[in-house]
Design an enzyme around this catalytic site. Structure first.
Site, mmCIF file in Angstrom:
data_model
loop_
_atom_site.group_PDB
_atom_site.id
_atom_site.type_symbol
_atom_site.label_atom_id
_atom_site.label_comp_id
_atom_site.label_asym_id
_atom_site.label_seq_id
_atom_site.Cartn_x
_atom_site.Cartn_y
_atom_site.Cartn_z
ATOM 1 C CB ALA A 276 -0.901 -0.008 1.230
ATOM 2 C CE LYS A 277 0.584 7.364 -3.115
ATOM 3 N NZ LYS A 277 1.979 7.478 -3.488
ATOM 4 N NE ARG A 278 -0.774 0.769 5.883
ATOM 5 C CZ ARG A 278 -1.834 0.435 5.164
ATOM 6 N NH1 ARG A 278 -2.434 1.343 4.396
ATOM 7 N NH2 ARG A 278 -2.288 -0.801 5.177
ATOM 8 C CG ASP A 279 3.425 -0.975 2.721
ATOM 9 O OD1 ASP A 279 3.491 -0.972 3.963
ATOM 10 O OD2 ASP A 279 2.541 -1.590 2.093
#
Ligand code: GLU
Length: 312
Positions: free
Chosen positions: A245-248
């Protein structure tokens, strides 16, 4: 030498069908690369379809297409958008309705979650609450202003498909939603109609979609459409084993550019993640063999991922 099969309708097509909900991350790009390799290495056309019936973020589509081109993928013909094909989906829904294969459903998502699974149905299947509603009960729901979704009246509880990587796979079939409460055709219906209408007979996508594939194949069979050949490929996961996901961290091409990694470098790292040397998609075509593909997800750590991707 020009391969005479490429561009010919007879040979069929593969595709990539992103939902324009944001920038593509490395997992999406890797799946797109695989779909392209599966299609191009077998002389198929490769089509690009934007699944934009929901989850649309303004500006995402052109960025997704630019990123796909930047890593070296190309596609045949114009980009197709589901939002421009509503009449096609409605015709398929009408066909099922005329055949007595649909019913209106007034259940909210919450009601479905709270009710027990159908007695003989698979886990998580729609319990069939509205399947046998009387006309009076329907009229009452309508009078209360509840929007109705339209569901398939399934006559099977499971259906088998064959997948190039997973072999025979039997999965649940339930009274899947065909048209949502807001009147928009549902994803499972649209994808089946589109793949057939576009001559797509090779579907390569993330293996998170494998469980819904029997539903789609069943729908295709009810609509007397050919069932495509499937290959569900492993996802890219973060270190916690969750879907990327984007937060990774640096998961998009734009993020990677900030770290100094060009799209070519990212494409090379994707090739390595598939067990190949760090070459471009076009160079990969000469060596690509589906049987040798890793069957495990590609696990990425944060930011340093490309530096640490080991190449054979
Ligand atoms: N649009 C779907 C997604 O991005 C994929 C649909 C498909 O490949 O069948 O998750």
């Amino acid at each position: 030498m020009i391969d005479a099969r490429i561009g010919s309708d007879a040979v069929g097509a593969g595709r990539y069908a992103p939902s324009p909900s944001g920038d593509l991350h490395l997992g999406n790009l890797r799946t797109a690369l695989l779909a392209w390799l599966f299609a191009r290495s077998t002389g198929r056309r490769f089509l690009m379809r934007i699944d934009d019936l929901d989850r649309v973020r303004p500006g995402a589509e052109p960025r997704q297409l630019a990123d796909l081109a930047a890593i070296g993928l190309d596609w045949d013909g114009p980009v197709v958008r589901q939002s421009e094909r509503l009449a096609l989906y409605r015709a398929a829904i009408d066909r099922l309705t005329t055949a007595g294969r649909t019913y209106e459903c007034y259940c909210t998502r919450r009601e479905i979650q709270q009710s027990a699974t159908a007695p003989h149905g698979p886990m998580g299947a729609y319990p069939g609450t509205c399947r046998t509603l009387s006309e009076a009960a329907r009229a009452e729901h309508r009078a209360n202003g509840r929007p109705a979704a339209l569901r398939l009246r399934a006559t099977e509880t499971d259906f088998e498909i064959v997948d190039e990587l997973h072999g025979r796979f039997r999965g649940q079939v339930d009274d899947v939603v065909l048209r949502r409460g807001d009147g928009i055709p549902a994803y499972n219906l649209a994808v089946v109609v589109d793949d057939a209408a576009q001559g797509i007979e090779q579907v390569v996508r993330g293996d998170d979609l494998l469980p819904s594939t029997p539903r789609q194949a069943y729908l295709a069979s009810l609509l007397e459409l050919p069932v495509p050949q499937y290959a569900h490929v492993p996802l890219v996961l973060n270190v916690e084993g969750k879907r990327l996901a984007k937060r990774d961290g640096a998961v998009t091409l734009a993020d990677q550019a900030v770290l100094g990694n060009s799209p070519e470098r990212v494409a090379a790292a994707l090739a390595c993640s598939l067990g190949y040397p760090p070459v471009s998609p076009t160079e990969l075509l000469d060596v690509f063999a589906p049987t040798g593909l890793p069957r495990e997800p590609w696990v990425l750590d944060r930011n340093g991922l490309l530096q640490r991707t080991r190449c054979p």
